[in-house]
Every structure is written in structure tokens, then in C-alpha cells.
Design a protein around this motif. Structure first.
Motif, PDB file in Angstrom:
ATOM      1  N   THR A  10       0.815  -1.220   0.000  1.00 42.91           N
ATOM      2  CA  THR A  10       0.000   0.000   0.000  1.00 42.91           C
ATOM      3  C   THR A  10       0.843   1.262   0.000  1.00 42.91           C
ATOM      4  OG1 THR A  10      -0.171  -0.184   2.402  1.00 42.91           O
ATOM      5  CG2 THR A  10      -2.000  -1.072   1.104  1.00 42.91           C
ATOM      6  N   PHE A  12       4.998   3.026  -1.031  1.00 46.35           N
ATOM      7  CA  PHE A  12       6.389   3.149  -1.472  1.00 46.35           C
ATOM      8  C   PHE A  12       6.973   1.866  -2.088  1.00 46.35           C
ATOM      9  CE2 PHE A  12      10.870   4.841  -0.340  1.00 46.35           C
ATOM     10  CZ  PHE A  12      10.926   5.566  -1.506  1.00 46.35           C
ATOM     11  N   LEU A  13       7.983   1.256  -1.457  1.00 47.10           N
ATOM     12  CA  LEU A  13       8.686   0.155  -2.137  1.00 47.10           C
ATOM     13  C   LEU A  13       7.776  -1.035  -2.389  1.00 47.10           C
ATOM     14  CD1 LEU A  13      11.232  -1.140  -3.303  1.00 47.10           C
ATOM     15  CD2 LEU A  13      11.757  -1.975  -0.996  1.00 47.10           C
ATOM     16  N   SER A  14       7.028  -1.452  -1.373  1.00 46.76           N
ATOM     17  CA  SER A  14       6.202  -2.649  -1.576  1.00 46.76           C
ATOM     18  C   SER A  14       5.099  -2.372  -2.605  1.00 46.76           C
ATOM     19  CB  SER A  14       5.628  -3.165  -0.253  1.00 46.76           C
ATOM     20  OG  SER A  14       4.960  -2.146   0.454  1.00 46.76           O
ATOM     21  N   ARG A  33      -2.985  -3.580   6.155  1.00 46.00           N
ATOM     22  CA  ARG A  33      -4.225  -3.121   6.798  1.00 46.00           C
ATOM     23  C   ARG A  33      -5.011  -2.227   5.844  1.00 46.00           C
ATOM     24  NH1 ARG A  33      -1.240  -0.050  11.371  1.00 46.00           N
ATOM     25  NH2 ARG A  33      -0.279   0.536   9.405  1.00 46.00           N
ATOM     26  N   GLY A  34      -4.331  -1.664   4.855  1.00 46.40           N
ATOM     27  CA  GLY A  34      -4.984  -0.726   3.951  1.00 46.40           C
ATOM     28  C   GLY A  34      -5.020   0.686   4.503  1.00 46.40           C
ATOM     29  N   GLU A  35      -4.199   0.958   5.510  1.00 46.09           N
ATOM     30  CA  GLU A  35      -4.209   2.299   6.118  1.00 46.09           C
ATOM     31  C   GLU A  35      -3.272   3.272   5.413  1.00 46.09           C
ATOM     32  OE1 GLU A  35      -3.537   2.130  10.332  1.00 46.09           O
ATOM     33  OE2 GLU A  35      -5.239   0.771  10.646  1.00 46.09           O
ATOM     34  N   SER A  36      -2.259   2.743   4.734  1.00 43.24           N
ATOM     35  CA  SER A  36      -1.247   3.630   4.134  1.00 43.24           C
ATOM     36  C   SER A  36      -1.625   4.087   2.741  1.00 43.24           C
ATOM     37  CB  SER A  36       0.102   2.913   4.062  1.00 43.24           C
ATOM     38  OG  SER A  36       0.567   2.603   5.335  1.00 43.24           O
ATOM     39  N   ASP A  49      -4.035  -7.365   9.829  1.00 40.79           N
ATOM     40  CA  ASP A  49      -3.146  -6.633  10.738  1.00 40.79           C
ATOM     41  C   ASP A  49      -2.147  -7.638  11.299  1.00 40.79           C
ATOM     42  OD1 ASP A  49      -1.868  -5.363  12.812  1.00 40.79           O
ATOM     43  OD2 ASP A  49      -3.674  -4.324  13.530  1.00 40.79           O
ATOM     44  N   ARG A  50      -0.906  -7.492  10.921  1.00 38.70           N
ATOM     45  CA  ARG A  50       0.101  -8.498  11.288  1.00 38.70           C
ATOM     46  C   ARG A  50       0.404  -8.486  12.790  1.00 38.70           C
ATOM     47  NH1 ARG A  50       4.766  -8.224   6.692  1.00 38.70           N
ATOM     48  NH2 ARG A  50       5.388 -10.229   7.607  1.00 38.70           N
ATOM     49  N   VAL A  70       8.439  -6.883   3.430  1.00 33.94           N
ATOM     50  CA  VAL A  70       9.180  -5.666   3.794  1.00 33.94           C
ATOM     51  C   VAL A  70       9.098  -5.387   5.298  1.00 33.94           C
ATOM     52  CG1 VAL A  70       8.941  -4.553   1.536  1.00 33.94           C
ATOM     53  CG2 VAL A  70       7.204  -4.150   3.300  1.00 33.94           C
ATOM     54  N   THR A  72       9.345  -4.239   8.757  1.00 39.68           N
ATOM     55  CA  THR A  72      10.373  -3.276   9.122  1.00 39.68           C
ATOM     56  C   THR A  72      10.955  -3.520  10.513  1.00 39.68           C
ATOM     57  OG1 THR A  72       9.283  -1.652   7.742  1.00 39.68           O
ATOM     58  CG2 THR A  72      10.846  -0.797   9.320  1.00 39.68           C
ATOM     59  N   TYR A 132      16.432  -0.988  14.993  1.00 42.24           N
ATOM     60  CA  TYR A 132      15.993  -1.220  13.610  1.00 42.24           C
ATOM     61  C   TYR A 132      16.922  -2.231  12.932  1.00 42.24           C
ATOM     62  CZ  TYR A 132      15.282  -0.004   8.622  1.00 42.24           C
ATOM     63  OH  TYR A 132      15.064  -0.033   7.264  1.00 42.24           O
ATOM     64  N   LYS A 136      16.327  -6.272  12.076  1.00 44.04           N
ATOM     65  CA  LYS A 136      16.488  -6.742  10.690  1.00 44.04           C
ATOM     66  C   LYS A 136      17.476  -7.916  10.630  1.00 44.04           C
ATOM     67  CE  LYS A 136      14.160  -3.949   7.706  1.00 44.04           C
ATOM     68  NZ  LYS A 136      13.107  -4.417   6.792  1.00 44.04           N
ATOM     69  N   GLY A 156      19.845   0.419   0.488  1.00 43.89           N
ATOM     70  CA  GLY A 156      20.397   1.697   0.932  1.00 43.89           C
ATOM     71  C   GLY A 156      19.283   2.734   0.939  1.00 43.89           C
ATOM     72  N   ILE A 158      16.443   4.686  -0.185  1.00 48.74           N
ATOM     73  CA  ILE A 158      15.501   4.518  -1.293  1.00 48.74           C
ATOM     74  C   ILE A 158      14.847   5.882  -1.566  1.00 48.74           C
ATOM     75  CG2 ILE A 158      13.543   3.200  -2.168  1.00 48.74           C
ATOM     76  CD1 ILE A 158      14.088   1.126   0.057  1.00 48.74           C
TER      77      ILE A 158
HETATM   78  N1  LIG Z   1      13.056   4.081   2.915  1.00 45.10           N
HETATM   79  C1  LIG Z   1      14.327   3.784   2.871  1.00 45.10           C
HETATM   80  O1  LIG Z   1      15.172   4.608   2.477  1.00 45.10           O
HETATM   81  C2  LIG Z   1      14.773   2.399   3.273  1.00 45.10           C
HETATM   82  C3  LIG Z   1      16.138   2.149   3.351  1.00 45.10           C
HETATM   83  C4  LIG Z   1      16.563   0.847   3.643  1.00 45.10           C
HETATM   84  C5  LIG Z   1      15.636  -0.155   3.830  1.00 45.10           C
HETATM   85  N2  LIG Z   1      14.317   0.124   3.781  1.00 45.10           N
HETATM   86  C6  LIG Z   1      13.376  -0.977   3.931  1.00 45.10           C
HETATM   87  O2  LIG Z   1      12.575  -0.980   2.781  1.00 45.10           O
HETATM   88  C7  LIG Z   1      11.261  -1.423   3.110  1.00 45.10           C
HETATM   89  C8  LIG Z   1      10.296  -0.319   2.745  1.00 45.10           C
HETATM   90  O3  LIG Z   1       9.041  -0.824   2.671  1.00 45.10           O
HETATM   91  P1  LIG Z   1       7.826   0.056   2.108  1.00 45.10           P
HETATM   92  O4  LIG Z   1       8.355   1.113   1.240  1.00 45.10           O
HETATM   93  O5  LIG Z   1       6.831  -0.866   1.539  1.00 45.10           O
HETATM   94  O6  LIG Z   1       7.257   0.841   3.330  1.00 45.10           O
HETATM   95  P2  LIG Z   1       6.874   0.489   4.800  1.00 45.10           P
HETATM   96  O7  LIG Z   1       6.689   1.764   5.508  1.00 45.10           O
HETATM   97  O8  LIG Z   1       7.867  -0.428   5.381  1.00 45.10           O
HETATM   98  O9  LIG Z   1       5.399  -0.192   4.698  1.00 45.10           O
HETATM   99  C9  LIG Z   1       5.239  -1.469   4.325  1.00 45.10           C
HETATM  100  C10 LIG Z   1       3.839  -1.977   4.399  1.00 45.10           C
HETATM  101  O10 LIG Z   1       3.581  -2.459   5.711  1.00 45.10           O
HETATM  102  C11 LIG Z   1       2.185  -2.389   5.912  1.00 45.10           C
HETATM  103  N3  LIG Z   1       1.874  -2.475   7.331  1.00 45.10           N
HETATM  104  C12 LIG Z   1       2.216  -1.595   8.294  1.00 45.10           C
HETATM  105  N4  LIG Z   1       1.734  -2.013   9.471  1.00 45.10           N
HETATM  106  C13 LIG Z   1       1.070  -3.182   9.239  1.00 45.10           C
HETATM  107  C14 LIG Z   1       0.361  -4.110  10.062  1.00 45.10           C
HETATM  108  N5  LIG Z   1       0.227  -3.938  11.381  1.00 45.10           N
HETATM  109  N6  LIG Z   1      -0.180  -5.203   9.457  1.00 45.10           N
HETATM  110  C15 LIG Z   1      -0.072  -5.413   8.145  1.00 45.10           C
HETATM  111  N7  LIG Z   1       0.606  -4.578   7.308  1.00 45.10           N
HETATM  112  C16 LIG Z   1       1.163  -3.476   7.861  1.00 45.10           C
HETATM  113  C17 LIG Z   1       1.825  -1.054   5.306  1.00 45.10           C
HETATM  114  O11 LIG Z   1       0.460  -1.046   4.904  1.00 45.10           O
HETATM  115  P3  LIG Z   1      -0.760  -0.515   5.816  1.00 45.10           P
HETATM  116  O12 LIG Z   1      -0.296   0.681   6.579  1.00 45.10           O
HETATM  117  O13 LIG Z   1      -1.792  -0.195   4.769  1.00 45.10           O
HETATM  118  O14 LIG Z   1      -1.150  -1.649   6.686  1.00 45.10           O
HETATM  119  C18 LIG Z   1       2.717  -1.003   4.062  1.00 45.10           C
HETATM  120  O15 LIG Z   1       2.057  -1.505   2.923  1.00 45.10           O
HETATM  121  C19 LIG Z   1      11.277  -1.760   4.573  1.00 45.10           C
HETATM  122  O16 LIG Z   1      11.615  -3.104   4.758  1.00 45.10           O
HETATM  123  C20 LIG Z   1      12.414  -0.873   5.094  1.00 45.10           C
HETATM  124  O17 LIG Z   1      12.963  -1.376   6.282  1.00 45.10           O
HETATM  125  C21 LIG Z   1      13.861   1.379   3.506  1.00 45.10           C
END
Ligand SMILES: NC(=O)c1ccc[n+]([C@@H]2O[C@H](COP(=O)([O-])OP(=O)(O)OC[C@H]3O[C@@H](n4cnc5c(N)ncnc54)[C@H](OP(=O)(O)O)[C@@H]3O)[C@@H](O)[C@H]2O)c1
Length: 334
Positions: A10, A12-14, A33-36, A49-50, A70, A72, A132, A136, A156, A158
Motif C-alpha cells: 500500500t 512506497f517500495l512494496s 491493513r490498507g491504512e497507508s 493486521d500483522r 518488507v 520493518t 531497527y 532486521k 540503501g 531509497i
Molecule cells: N526508505 C528507505 O530509504 C529504506 C532504506 C533501507 C531499507 N528500507 C526498507 O525498505 C522497506 C520499505 O518498505 P515500504 O516502502 O513498503 O514501506 P513500509 O513503511 O515499510 O510499509 C510497508 C507496508 O507495511 C504495511 N503495514 C504496516 N503495518 C502493518 C500491520 N500492522 N499489518 C499489516 N501490514 C502493515 C503497510 O500497509 P498498511 O499501513 O496499509 O497496513 C505497508 O504496505 C522496509 O523493509 C524498510 O525497512 C527502507
């Protein structure tokens, strides 16, 4: 075409990964969850909701060709997904924050890691500033231990469309406004970024090819000066002038590096310059293609404009703070 599971989807990357997989003709299920936000057109959202035990149970008994997670900051999420989901290939998106030494340039994936945080929950940051990265590390270990065909991508910084961290996007937005723009006076500082669209393309590519192992997923090594010059050339207003301010003057003015309010994004603390100087030749050899920074800058600027220029930023300098810095600097140099 195959069946893909994206744990996320929902934002950025995913979201970008799900969009690429759909565009390539795969059947894509996203779990969030569909919140983002919304999943890409053509993908299906399974609302879950995980944090709730058994949230992924509806996926049991179903077979996917590939899964991308993804997660976090939660080892339990990672373990539960590995337990509930049957997938032929597993990609876990990790981070370069897993490394113990954030200073030495040129390190590869065999560099020492932080100790894994085994309980995998997230303690208050004051108790565990590296939580963090440590979570990971534990999550990566869980993936390798339970999936025979896994790829760990240590991303790195993103950048690009959909980024809500306000870091990279600060610069195209600032330079497009024109006038005198404060930049960190460290042009030779290492810098390394990856466009979200390139990383997503490569993640899907790798899943299709069944690539396994651990790779630092970022672009080639460059410098902060080169990145800022390229952004300025791509989107800068005609009257833009970059005004380098030495780090000591920035610190004295309580401007912080990297992120957060009153910061100059992409400027790194002296202790952390190695995080933007990692050896990413293995990623390039494994097919990660990176676009010119100018292209990322243009897309990031479009995204900034949809977010609105007058919002409260999560990173960057407010115009009033920047003006004050420039006034002080001019007074000190006359
Ligand atoms: N941004 C950077 O520069 C950077 C750098 C290095 C690594 N990373 C890694 O890259 C990845 C980035 O992922 P991303 O861009 O997709 O963003 P993200 O902020 O990690 O969000 C990922 C997804 O998690 C879902 N989510 C959040 N809480 C949840 C819950 N309780 N249950 C189910 N789903 C949930 C969100 O959807 P909902 O809110 O809709 O549930 C969203 O679709 C992460 O692993 C991060 O650690 C990022």
C-alpha cells in the motif's frame, strides 16, 4: 505468469514491487491493513493486521511462486509469515543499517553485523538505538533458516516517487523554488541512493529468476556534491544559487544531518559516511540497473508537488531557518 504475494503493497517500495509484478502479468496478492494507501490497480488486497495473531491464516493452503516481505521492525511478523505462507521463492527487504561499522567505505555483505535482537520487538529507542538494524539482522536469520530459496536485499537510501520520509525530496523541492539555497559544505561526502522504481524492478526480476543470497541493494558510489549538482541541473529554477555552509556552522545553528525537522537531508554525520559508500558492484552484477539521478529528481519533485509544498516537513530546513542561516553566514563573511 506466476502468483506473487507482497506483504505490504500500500505504500512506497512494496507498492512499487506489486506494481511491477502486475505489469509483468503476475497475479498479485498484497497483505496490509490498507491504512497507508491503495494497492496498485490489478493487485488484490487481503486486509490483515500483522500484529494480530493468526492474521495470515487465510493464506494457509495456498501456493505462491514468489513472496516479498518488507517487515520493518518485527521479527514475529517475519516468523509468522514464514510459517503461514508457502512460496517457491522468498525475498526479504532488509537494510544497510544491519552493519556494525557505519564508517569504513567499500564494505560488502560479509562485513560484521549488529547483534541480532532476538526478542524481535521494538524497545524504546533510548534503550536500543540500533533496534531497527538489530531486528532486521534477526529477521534475516529467520528467513535464511526457514526458507531454502531466499534473497535478502539490504537496501540503501531509497528515493523517488512515493517517499514519505521527506529526505531526498527536500532537495528537488528546494532547488525548484530557486534563490539562494543552503547546501552542506561537504561536497566530497560519499553518497549512494537507489530509485524505488529500479529497486522494485530488480526485486521482481530476481524473484522471477530465483536469485538467492544476500545483496546490498543500492546504486553506484558517488558524492553528495555530485548528487546535489545533478538535482539542481535537472529541476533547479533559473535563479538558483547553491550556497555551501561548513558543517561547523550548521551544527552551531542546530541544523542536524540526515533527517528530522531542521535538518539537511543526505548530509551524514562524520561517524556514518560509510553507509553511503558500500560496495554495490555485486548488485549491479546481479542485474540492478539504476537510472540517472536527474530522473529520480524529476519524479521526486512531482511527488513533492502532490504532497503540497506548505506541509510540515519531516525532514529539511524551513524557509525562515534557511534565511536566518544565510543572513548569519553573510554577516560572518563580510
Ligand atoms: N526508505 C528507505 O530509504 C529504506 C532504506 C533501507 C531499507 N528500507 C526498507 O525498505 C522497506 C520499505 O518498505 P515500504 O516502502 O513498503 O514501506 P513500509 O513503511 O515499510 O510499509 C510497508 C507496508 O507495511 C504495511 N503495514 C504496516 N503495518 C502493518 C500491520 N500492522 N499489518 C499489516 N501490514 C502493515 C503497510 O500497509 P498498511 O499501513 O496499509 O497496513 C505497508 O504496505 C522496509 O523493509 C524498510 O525497512 C527502507
Amino acid at each position: 505468469m506466476g502468483s506473487w504475494l507482497v506483504l505490504g503493497g500500500t505504500r512506497f517500495l512494496s507498492h512499487a514491487v506489486a506494481a511491477v509484478a502486475v505489469a509483468r502479468g503476475h497475479e498479485v496478492v498484497c497483505v496490509a491493513r490498507g491504512e497507508s494507501g491503495r494497492v496498485p490497480d490489478g493487485a488484490t488486497l487481503l486486509v490483515a493486521d500483522r500484529d494480530v495473531p493468526g492474521a495470515l491464516d487465510p493464506l494457509r493452503g495456498r501456493r505462491f511462486d514468489a513472496a516479498v516481505d518488507v517487515a520493518t521492525m518485527s521479527l514475529p511478523w517475519v516468523r509468522d509469515a514464514l510459517d503461514a505462507v508457502d512460496a517457491g521463492h522468498w525475498t526479504f527487504v532488509s537494510t544497510i543499517s544491519v552493519y556494525a561499522d557505519p564508517l569504513t567505505p567499500g564494505q560488502g555483505v560479509d562485513a560484521p553485523l549488529l547483534d541480532p535482537l532476538q526478542d524481535g520487538s521494538s524497545p524504546p529507542p533510548d534503550r536500543q538505538p540500533d533496534a531497527y538494524g538489530a531486528i532486521k539482522v534477526a529477521s534475516e536469520n529467520a528467513v535464511r533458516a526457514s526458507h531454502p530459496r531466499s534473497l535478502v536485499v539490504r537496501a540503501g537510501l531509497i528515493c523517488g516517487p512515493g517517499d514519505r520520509s521527506d529526505r531526498f525530496g527536500y532537495w528537488p523541492a528546494r532547488f525548484a523554488r530557486g534563490g539562494r539555497a543552503v547546501v552542506p559544505g561537504v561536497p566530497d561526502q560519499p553518497m549512494q541512493i537507489v530509485d524505488v522504481r529500479d529497486l522494485a524492478e530488480w526485486i521482481v526480476d530476481s524473484g522471477e529468476r530465483g536469485l538467492t543470497g544476500t545483496v546490498d541493494g543500492s546504486g553506484p558510489r558517488t558524492t553528495l556534491g555530485a548528487v546535489l549538482d545533478e538535482i539542481a541541473a535537472a529541476v533547479g529554477a533559473p535563479d538558483l544559487e547553491l550556497v555551501p555552509v561548513p558543517p561547523e556552522a550548521l551544527v552551531a545553528a542546530e541544523v542536524t544531518p540526515w533527517a528530522g525537522p531542521r535538518s539537511l537531508p543526505l548530509w551524514l554525520p562524520d561517524t556514518h559516511t560509510g553507509i553511503a559508500a558500500r560496495d554495490t558492484t555485486p548488485a549491479a552484477a546481479a542485474g540492478l540497473r539504476t537510472r540517472p539521478i536527474a530522473d529520480t529528481a524529476r519524479a521526486a519533485l512531482d511527488h513533492e508537488r502532490t504532497l503540497g509544498p506548505d506541509r510540515t516537513r519531516r525532514a529539511g530546513l524551513a524557509p525562515a531557518d534557511e534565511s536566518r542561516l544565510l543572513t548569519d553566514r553573510d554577516a560572518a563573511t563580510t
